[in-house]
Scaffold this motif. Structure first.
Motif, PDB file in Angstrom:
ATOM      1  N   ALA A 147      77.295  27.279 -81.623  1.00 26.65           N
ATOM      2  CA  ALA A 147      77.992  27.286 -82.914  1.00 26.65           C
ATOM      3  C   ALA A 147      77.507  28.389 -83.855  1.00 26.65           C
ATOM      4  O   ALA A 147      77.069  28.116 -84.984  1.00 26.65           O
ATOM      5  CB  ALA A 147      77.845  25.917 -83.589  1.00 26.65           C
ATOM      6  N   PRO A 148      77.569  29.637 -83.412  1.00 25.77           N
ATOM      7  CA  PRO A 148      77.049  30.702 -84.286  1.00 25.77           C
ATOM      8  C   PRO A 148      77.944  30.943 -85.492  1.00 25.77           C
ATOM      9  O   PRO A 148      79.171  30.799 -85.409  1.00 25.77           O
ATOM     10  CB  PRO A 148      77.072  31.943 -83.373  1.00 25.77           C
ATOM     11  N   HIS A 149      77.321  31.300 -86.626  1.00 21.81           N
ATOM     12  CA  HIS A 149      78.079  31.822 -87.769  1.00 21.81           C
ATOM     13  C   HIS A 149      78.190  33.325 -87.562  1.00 21.81           C
ATOM     14  O   HIS A 149      77.189  33.973 -87.283  1.00 21.81           O
ATOM     15  CB  HIS A 149      77.353  31.527 -89.088  1.00 21.81           C
ATOM     16  N   VAL A 150      79.389  33.857 -87.673  1.00 23.00           N
ATOM     17  CA  VAL A 150      79.567  35.295 -87.456  1.00 23.00           C
ATOM     18  C   VAL A 150      80.380  35.902 -88.599  1.00 23.00           C
ATOM     19  O   VAL A 150      81.099  35.211 -89.321  1.00 23.00           O
ATOM     20  CB  VAL A 150      80.295  35.605 -86.120  1.00 23.00           C
ATOM     21  N   THR A 151      80.247  37.229 -88.698  1.00 21.45           N
ATOM     22  CA  THR A 151      81.128  38.021 -89.568  1.00 21.45           C
ATOM     23  C   THR A 151      82.106  38.744 -88.646  1.00 21.45           C
ATOM     24  O   THR A 151      81.756  39.066 -87.512  1.00 21.45           O
ATOM     25  CB  THR A 151      80.279  39.025 -90.373  1.00 21.45           C
ATOM     26  N   LEU A 152      83.321  38.975 -89.097  1.00 20.12           N
ATOM     27  CA  LEU A 152      84.258  39.788 -88.331  1.00 20.12           C
ATOM     28  C   LEU A 152      84.408  41.132 -89.015  1.00 20.12           C
ATOM     29  O   LEU A 152      84.709  41.203 -90.219  1.00 20.12           O
ATOM     30  CB  LEU A 152      85.633  39.125 -88.225  1.00 20.12           C
ATOM     31  N   ARG A 153      84.201  42.192 -88.232  1.00 16.75           N
ATOM     32  CA  ARG A 153      84.519  43.533 -88.733  1.00 16.75           C
ATOM     33  C   ARG A 153      85.985  43.792 -88.392  1.00 16.75           C
ATOM     34  O   ARG A 153      86.368  43.785 -87.217  1.00 16.75           O
ATOM     35  CB  ARG A 153      83.650  44.586 -88.077  1.00 16.75           C
ATOM     36  N   ILE A 154      86.782  44.027 -89.403  1.00 14.99           N
ATOM     37  CA  ILE A 154      88.223  44.151 -89.177  1.00 14.99           C
ATOM     38  C   ILE A 154      88.667  45.583 -89.445  1.00 14.99           C
ATOM     39  O   ILE A 154      88.259  46.202 -90.443  1.00 14.99           O
ATOM     40  CB  ILE A 154      88.985  43.142 -90.068  1.00 14.99           C
ATOM     41  N   ASN A 155      89.472  46.086 -88.543  1.00 15.20           N
ATOM     42  CA  ASN A 155      90.093  47.406 -88.723  1.00 15.20           C
ATOM     43  C   ASN A 155      91.412  47.160 -89.462  1.00 15.20           C
ATOM     44  O   ASN A 155      92.336  46.556 -88.919  1.00 15.20           O
ATOM     45  CB  ASN A 155      90.328  48.027 -87.343  1.00 15.20           C
ATOM     46  N   PRO A 156      91.496  47.620 -90.726  1.00 15.98           N
ATOM     47  CA  PRO A 156      92.661  47.259 -91.545  1.00 15.98           C
ATOM     48  C   PRO A 156      93.918  48.074 -91.232  1.00 15.98           C
ATOM     49  O   PRO A 156      94.935  47.896 -91.887  1.00 15.98           O
ATOM     50  CB  PRO A 156      92.180  47.556 -92.972  1.00 15.98           C
ATOM     51  N   GLY A 157      93.814  48.980 -90.242  1.00 20.69           N
ATOM     52  CA  GLY A 157      94.996  49.765 -89.876  1.00 20.69           C
ATOM     53  C   GLY A 157      95.028  51.134 -90.517  1.00 20.69           C
ATOM     54  O   GLY A 157      95.908  51.937 -90.254  1.00 20.69           O
ATOM     55  N   PHE A 158      94.050  51.420 -91.369  1.00 18.90           N
ATOM     56  CA  PHE A 158      93.939  52.764 -91.954  1.00 18.90           C
ATOM     57  C   PHE A 158      92.461  53.083 -92.123  1.00 18.90           C
ATOM     58  O   PHE A 158      91.615  52.187 -92.142  1.00 18.90           O
ATOM     59  CB  PHE A 158      94.653  52.847 -93.316  1.00 18.90           C
ATOM     60  N   GLY A 159      92.174  54.375 -92.192  1.00 22.03           N
ATOM     61  CA  GLY A 159      90.780  54.786 -92.379  1.00 22.03           C
ATOM     62  C   GLY A 159      90.709  56.145 -93.023  1.00 22.03           C
ATOM     63  O   GLY A 159      91.728  56.780 -93.285  1.00 22.03           O
ATOM     64  N   HIS A 160      89.483  56.581 -93.281  1.00 21.07           N
ATOM     65  CA  HIS A 160      89.295  57.893 -93.900  1.00 21.07           C
ATOM     66  C   HIS A 160      87.827  58.282 -93.798  1.00 21.07           C
ATOM     67  O   HIS A 160      86.947  57.447 -93.961  1.00 21.07           O
ATOM     68  CB  HIS A 160      89.710  57.849 -95.381  1.00 21.07           C
ATOM     69  N   GLY A 161      87.576  59.569 -93.497  1.00 25.66           N
ATOM     70  CA  GLY A 161      86.195  60.057 -93.463  1.00 25.66           C
ATOM     71  C   GLY A 161      86.166  61.535 -93.762  1.00 25.66           C
ATOM     72  O   GLY A 161      87.217  62.164 -93.906  1.00 25.66           O
ATOM     73  N   HIS A 162      84.956  62.119 -93.825  1.00 21.68           N
ATOM     74  CA  HIS A 162      84.875  63.559 -94.115  1.00 21.68           C
ATOM     75  C   HIS A 162      85.349  64.372 -92.923  1.00 21.68           C
ATOM     76  O   HIS A 162      85.637  65.558 -93.028  1.00 21.68           O
ATOM     77  CB  HIS A 162      83.459  63.959 -94.539  1.00 21.68           C
ATOM     78  N   SER A 163      85.408  63.743 -91.758  1.00 20.25           N
ATOM     79  CA  SER A 163      85.857  64.410 -90.543  1.00 20.25           C
ATOM     80  C   SER A 163      86.636  63.379 -89.740  1.00 20.25           C
ATOM     81  O   SER A 163      86.448  62.168 -89.901  1.00 20.25           O
ATOM     82  CB  SER A 163      84.625  64.881 -89.753  1.00 20.25           C
ATOM     83  N   ILE A 177      88.092  44.695 -85.276  1.00 21.21           N
ATOM     84  CA  ILE A 177      89.142  43.838 -84.715  1.00 21.21           C
ATOM     85  C   ILE A 177      90.443  44.241 -85.396  1.00 21.21           C
ATOM     86  O   ILE A 177      90.502  44.317 -86.636  1.00 21.21           O
ATOM     87  CB  ILE A 177      88.784  42.363 -84.973  1.00 21.21           C
ATOM     88  N   TRP A 178      91.438  44.525 -84.597  1.00 21.64           N
ATOM     89  CA  TRP A 178      92.706  45.016 -85.153  1.00 21.64           C
ATOM     90  C   TRP A 178      93.286  43.954 -86.077  1.00 21.64           C
ATOM     91  O   TRP A 178      93.362  42.772 -85.720  1.00 21.64           O
ATOM     92  CB  TRP A 178      93.664  45.352 -84.003  1.00 21.64           C
ATOM     93  N   HIS A 179      93.728  44.376 -87.264  1.00 21.99           N
ATOM     94  CA  HIS A 179      94.123  43.421 -88.311  1.00 21.99           C
ATOM     95  C   HIS A 179      95.240  42.488 -87.859  1.00 21.99           C
ATOM     96  O   HIS A 179      95.280  41.320 -88.244  1.00 21.99           O
ATOM     97  CB  HIS A 179      94.522  44.182 -89.583  1.00 21.99           C
ATOM     98  N   GLU A 180      96.121  42.979 -86.995  1.00 22.43           N
ATOM     99  CA  GLU A 180      97.239  42.117 -86.571  1.00 22.43           C
ATOM    100  C   GLU A 180      96.789  41.026 -85.602  1.00 22.43           C
ATOM    101  O   GLU A 180      97.530  40.102 -85.322  1.00 22.43           O
ATOM    102  CB  GLU A 180      98.328  42.975 -85.912  1.00 22.43           C
TER     103      GLU A 180
END
Ligand code: LLP
Length: 435
Positions: A147-163, A177-180
Motif C-alpha cells: 500500500a505505498p503512497h505515491v506521487t504521479l508525475r504527469i505530462n500535461p501535453g505541453f512543455g518548454h525548455g531552453h533547448s 504519465i500522459w495526461h489523457e
C-alpha cells in the motif's frame, strides 16, 4: 524578490573589462595555486540566498542532478531544503549528506520514469517516497512495498525548455504519465493498493515564466481529477537563470502568487490542506558556481584567435550539448590587470573540434570579447554551478575536476581531483589465452 537583487560575487568582476580577480572574496590565483585547474568553485552564500528566496513555498526540494556533491547537499539541508533523487546513487548521496529516508514531508523523493534494479532495491529498503513517471513503476513498487503512497508525475501535453533537449512535456518527451491516461493509471494504482497522494508536473529546464505559469492551471485541473486523496502538489523545477546580461530574472513573488492561489482553490475543493512544493535545480546553484581554468595556449587560425584552456567539454558539457552561453572573465597572472579586449574563440584540450566553449546550438563557433590573455593566466567560466560538474566525464581519460566550496571567505576542498589511478579503477586485462 528578483534574482537581480542578489549579489553573485559580481563585486570583483569589472563587467566591461571582463577581469575577475576573486571569487567570493578569495583571489582566483590563490584558488588555482592551492587546488590546481580545472576546478569548480562554489559560493555557499549564493546557494543559501536562493533557497531563502523560495521560503514562501512549503517545501523547496533541491533537484540535485544540477550539482550533487554531498557538501552541496549538506549545505542545502542546513539551509532548509529537502531533496529530489533520480537514481540509487543520488539517494545514497542524500543519505550521506544527512537527509533522513522517511518523514513528513518526505526528506528524499525518488523521481524517475523507470526503476532500475538498484533504485528499486534502495527505494524499497529505505521506504523512499516515489514520484512515478510511468504506470509500470507503480506495479513494480507495489510488488515490493505494501500500500505505498505515491506521487504521479504527469505530462500535461505541453512543455518548454531552453533547448529542445530540455523540454520535458508534450508527445515528444518520454517523461511522466500522459495526461489523457490519468484515469487508467489511477485505476491501476487502486487495483494494486497504492494511494496517489501527490501530483507533480515538470515541463522542462530553463523555461520562462509564461510557460511555467501555464503549468499551474494544468496541475490544478489534474489534481482535481485525482481527487481529495491529494495532499501535495509540486510545481517541479525549471526556474530560469539569467546567463546573459539583460535576460529576465525570476520574479518569485509573482510565481508563488499563481501557485498559492491554485493551491488554495484545491484546498477548498478537497476540504483539507494541500502542501505546495517546488523542485528547482539550476536556480539554486547555477550562479554559485565558477569553473576556474588556465590558459595553456593561444593561437591563430586565419581570422580566429583561439584561447585554449585546460578545461573542456569533459568538465562543462553545456556549450557543446545545447550551444549554451556562459559568461567568462580573465584572471591575469600578473599584478597589472589592464588589458585590451580581443575577439576570441575559447576551446579546451580535447581531441575533438566540438570542444569549444563559445558555440551556438548546432556547433557554430561564436566569438567572445575577452581581455588579451597570456599563457598562464586563468579564465573563469561563470554561472557554471548547475549541470557543470554533474555532467562531466572522463573523455580522453581526463580526471574529473576538483570541487571547492567557499564558506565565509574560506575555501574548502569538497572533492579531490581524480588521479590517474582513479581513471583505470576496476579495469582488468584478462589473462592471455593459453596456446
Ligand atoms: N525536476 C525534474 C523532474 C527534472 O527532471 C529536473 C531537471 C528538475 C526538476 C530541475 O530542473 P531545473 O530547475 O534545474 O531547470 N542538463 C540540462 C538541464 C537538464 C534538466 C534535467 N531535469 C542543462 O544543462 O541545461
Amino acid at each position: 524578490m528578483t534574482s537581480s537583487s542578489f549579489s553573485s560575487g559580481a563585486e570583483s568582476v569589472a563587467s566591461a573589462s571582463k577581469i575577475r580577480t576573486s571569487i567570493a572574496g578569495v583571489p582566483v590565483a590563490e584558488l588555482a595555486q592551492r587546488f590546481g585547474t580545472p576546478t569548480f568553485v562554489y559560493d555557499a552564500a549564493t546557494i543559501g540566498e536562493r533557497i531563502a528566496s523560495l521560503a514562501c513555498f512549503d517545501v523547496v526540494r533541491y533537484a540535485q542532478k544540477a550539482c550533487s556533491n554531498i557538501a552541496v547537499l549538506d549545505l542545502c539541508r542546513r539551509s532548509g531544503a529537502l531533496v529530489d533523487a533520480t537514481s540509487a546513487g543520488e539517494i545514497n548521496r542524500a543519505l550521506l549528506a544527512g537527509f533522513a529516508a522517511v518523514g513528513d514531508p518526505p526528506p528524499i523523493v525518488y523521481t524517475a520514469d523507470i526503476f532500475d534494479s538498484d533504485s528499486l532495491d534502495m527505494v524499497a529498503a529505505q521506504r523512499i517516497h516515489v514520484n512515478c513517471g510511468s504506470a509500470d513503476m507503480i506495479d513494480q513498487l507495489a510488488d515490493r512495498v505494501a500500500a505505498p503512497h505515491v506521487t504521479l508525475r504527469i505530462n500535461p501535453g505541453f512543455g518548454h525548455g531552453h533547448s529542445r533537449k530540455t523540454n520535458t512535456g508534450g508527445e515528444q518527451s518520454k517523461h511522466g504519465i500522459w495526461h489523457e491516461e490519468l484515469e487508467d493509471v489511477l485505476a491501476r494504482a487502486r487495483a494494486r493498493g497504492a494511494v496517489v497522494s501527490g501530483v507533480h508536473v515538470h515541463i522542462g529546464s530553463g523555461s520562462d515564466i509564461e510557460h511555467l505559469g501555464e503549468v499551474c492551471g494544468a496541475l490544478e485541473r489534474l489534481a482535481l481529477r485525482v481527487g481529495d486523496q491529494v495532499t501535495t502538489v509540486s510545481a517541479g523545477g525549471g526556474l530560469p537563470v539569467a546567463y546573459r546580461r539583460g535576460e529576465a530574472s525570476m520574479d518569485v513573488p509573482a510565481y508563488f502568487a499563481l501557485w498559492d492561489a491554485a493551491r488554495r482553490r484545491l484546498e477548498k475543493a478537497f476540504g483539507h490542506s494541500v502542501r505546495l512544493e517546488i523542485e528547482p535545480g539550476r536556480y539554486l546553484v547555477a550562479e554559485s558556481g565558477y569553473l576556474v581554468a588556465q590558459v595553456r595556449a593561444i593561437k591563430r587560425m586565419g581570422a580566429n584567435l583561439f584561447y585554449l584552456l585546460d578545461a573542456g567539454f569533459n568538465n562543462l558539457a553545456r556549450p557543446v550539448m545545447y550551444g549554451a552561453y556562459h559568461p567568462m572573465a580573465l584572471a591575469p597572472a600578473d599584478e597589472n590587470p589592464a588589458r585590451g579586449l580581443r575577439e576570441v574563440v575559447v576551446g579546451g584540450p580535447l581531441c575533438e573540434s566540438g570542444d569549444i566553449f563559445t558555440q551556438d546550438e548546432g556547433g557554430v563557433v561564436r566569438h567572445e570579447f575577452l581581455p588579451e590573455a597570456r599563457v598562464g593566466d586563468h579564465l573563469v567560466i561563470e554561472i557554471a554551478g548547475a549541470y557543470g560538474f554533474s555532467m562531466s566525464s572522463n573523455y580522453n581519460s581526463k580526471p574529473l575536476a576538483a570541487e571547492v566550496l567557499i564558506r565565509d571567505g574560506t575555501p574548502h576542498l569538497i572533492r579531490a581531483r581524480q588521479s590517474l589511478a582513479d581513471l583505470v579503477r576496476g579495469e582488468v586485462i584478462p589473462a592471455p589465452v593459453a596456446d
